[in-house]
Design a protein around this motif. Structure first.
Motif, mmCIF file in Angstrom:
data_model
loop_
_atom_site.group_PDB
_atom_site.id
_atom_site.type_symbol
_atom_site.label_atom_id
_atom_site.label_comp_id
_atom_site.label_asym_id
_atom_site.label_seq_id
_atom_site.Cartn_x
_atom_site.Cartn_y
_atom_site.Cartn_z
ATOM 1 N N ARG A 1 -7.363 2.568 10.602
ATOM 2 C CA ARG A 1 -8.583 2.605 9.846
ATOM 3 C C ARG A 1 -9.398 1.357 9.761
ATOM 4 N N GLN B 1 -11.010 -2.096 -9.495
ATOM 5 C CA GLN B 1 -11.340 -3.032 -8.082
ATOM 6 C C GLN B 1 -11.589 -4.511 -8.612
ATOM 7 N N PRO C 1 0.777 -1.380 -0.012
ATOM 8 C CA PRO C 1 0.222 0.024 -0.022
ATOM 9 C C PRO C 1 0.936 1.251 -0.075
ATOM 10 N N TRP D 1 -6.787 1.210 -7.323
ATOM 11 C CA TRP D 1 -8.055 0.501 -6.758
ATOM 12 C C TRP D 1 -9.188 1.303 -7.222
ATOM 13 N N ASP E 1 -13.098 1.467 8.893
ATOM 14 C CA ASP E 1 -13.385 2.454 8.120
ATOM 15 C C ASP E 1 -12.845 1.868 6.777
ATOM 16 N N ASN E 2 -13.330 0.884 6.089
ATOM 17 C CA ASN E 2 -12.922 0.357 4.886
ATOM 18 C C ASN E 2 -13.465 0.995 3.718
ATOM 19 N N SER F 1 0.232 2.296 -4.570
ATOM 20 C CA SER F 1 0.572 3.768 -4.707
ATOM 21 C C SER F 1 1.800 3.792 -5.585
ATOM 22 N N SER G 1 -8.954 -2.065 1.336
ATOM 23 C CA SER G 1 -8.665 -2.877 2.555
ATOM 24 C C SER G 1 -9.996 -3.797 2.713
ATOM 25 N N GLU G 2 -11.248 -3.037 2.153
ATOM 26 C CA GLU G 2 -12.403 -3.632 2.035
ATOM 27 C C GLU G 2 -12.501 -4.973 1.392
ATOM 28 N N LEU H 1 -3.334 3.681 8.290
ATOM 29 C CA LEU H 1 -4.187 2.413 7.645
ATOM 30 C C LEU H 1 -4.721 1.419 8.495
ATOM 31 N N GLU I 1 -13.928 3.432 1.338
ATOM 32 C CA GLU I 1 -13.409 3.817 0.024
ATOM 33 C C GLU I 1 -11.750 3.408 0.029
ATOM 34 N N ASP I 2 -11.672 2.152 0.505
ATOM 35 C CA ASP I 2 -10.313 1.638 0.422
ATOM 36 C C ASP I 2 -9.991 0.196 -0.040
#
Length: 234
Positions: free
Chosen positions: A115, A90, A43, A86, A120-121, A70, A126-127, A112, A123-124
Motif C-alpha cells: 500500500r 494523529q 504496526p 492513529w 495508498d496512505n 495495534s 504511513s502518511e 502495508l 487513511e493510514d
C-alpha cells in the motif's frame, strides 16, 4: 422518556465533541515528554522481537521509544513503549515524528508495504512517515526478511517493486533475521556509501557479517567520519 430525533442528534454531537477534547492517555503524554532519540513504530506482529530490539540497540543505542499501533504488543525490559490509536491521536504521533532524531518502522507486513509503495496512505499512519521524508528527515524500515529478488508475474515481484519505490522516495531498508542460525541486521558488503549513510543518519556503528567485504575506501571514510565497522560474531 422518548427523545426526538433532534434531541438524540444533539446528544451524539455533544458526546463526539467531548471525545475530541479528551487529552492523550498518560502513557502517550509520557512518551511525548521523554528524551528518546529513536522512535520505533510497531504496526503489528513482530517475529522474534528480542532480535529486532538487539539490532535497533546496535544501530541507534538504547534511547528508544516503541509506539505500538495495534493490539500486537510485546514487552521490552530496557525499552520504553506506549500504545497509540492513529484514528484519534494523529497529532501526538506527528509530534513524536517531528521531535525524533531517528524514526524506524519495525517489521511492517507485506500488505502495508504494498500500500505504501502504491501511495495508498490516505487513511493510514504511513502518511505521517511520508510527511517526515518531505520534511527532509529520514525514515528507516527494519524488515524481518530479505527483500525478494524480482520474480515476474508473482506477488514477490510486486513486493520488490514496492520496496524499490519506497527506496526511491527516501525510505531506507535494513533487515534482521528472526530465525536461529542467521546473522541479524548485518551487511555482506560495506562500501563508502554505507559509511556515509550511517554518518548522515547519526549512527556510529555499522554491523557487517564476519566474512563481509569491506572496501578500502569504506575503511578510509569510516576513519575520517569516526564510524566503527563491527564484524558480527560467527
Amino acid at each position: 422518556m422518548n427523545l426526538s430525533d433532534d434531541q438524540i442528534q444533539k446528544i451524539i454531537e455533544r458526546a463526539q465533541s467531548a471525545m475530541r477534547d479528551v487529552p492523550a492517555a498518560p502513557h502517550v503524554r509520557d512518551a511525548l515528554a521523554g528524551d528518546a532519540d529513536t522512535l520505533v513504530l510497531v504496526p503489528g506482529f513482530v517475529p522474534a522481537p528480542e532480535r529486532a530490539l538487539a539490532v535497533l540497540a546496535r544501530q541507534y543505542g538504547k534511547r528508544t521509544q516503541l509506539v505500538f499501533l495495534s493490539d500486537a504488543v510485546f514487552t521490552a525490559d530496557e525499552t520504553s513503549g506506549c500504545s497509540l490509536d492513529w484514528a484519534t491521536q494523529q497529532n501526538e504521533l506527528v509530534e513524536m515524528l517531528v521531535r525524533a532524531q531517528h524514526a524506524v518502522l519495525l517489521a511492517p507486513n507485506t500488505a502495508l508495504l504494498a500500500r505504501m509503495g502504491a501511495g495508498d496512505n490516505a487513511e493510514d499512519f504511513s502518511e505521517a512517515l511520508v510527511r517526515r521524508i518531505l520534511w527532509g528527515k529520514a525514515v528507516d524500515v527494519l524488515l524481518d526478511f530479505e527483500p525478494p529478488k524480482f520474480r515476474r508475474d508473482t506477488y514477490f515481484a510486486r513486493l520488490a517493486e514496492a520496496i524499490d519505490q519506497l527506496t526511491s522516495m527516501g525510505f531506507r531498508f535494513f533487515t534482521y533475521q528472526p530465525c536461529e542460525g542467521t546473522n541479524s541486521g548485518v551487511l555482506a558488503l560495506v562500501t563508502e556509501r554505507e559509511v556515509v549513510e550511517a554518518k548522515q543518519s547519526g549512527r556510529k556503528t555499522i554491523v557487517c557479517a564476519a566474512g563481509a567485504i569491506v572496501t578500502p575506501l569504506a575503511v578510509d571514510t569510516a576513519k575520517e567520519l569516526q564510524i566503527h565497522i563491527e564484524r558480527a560474531q560467527v
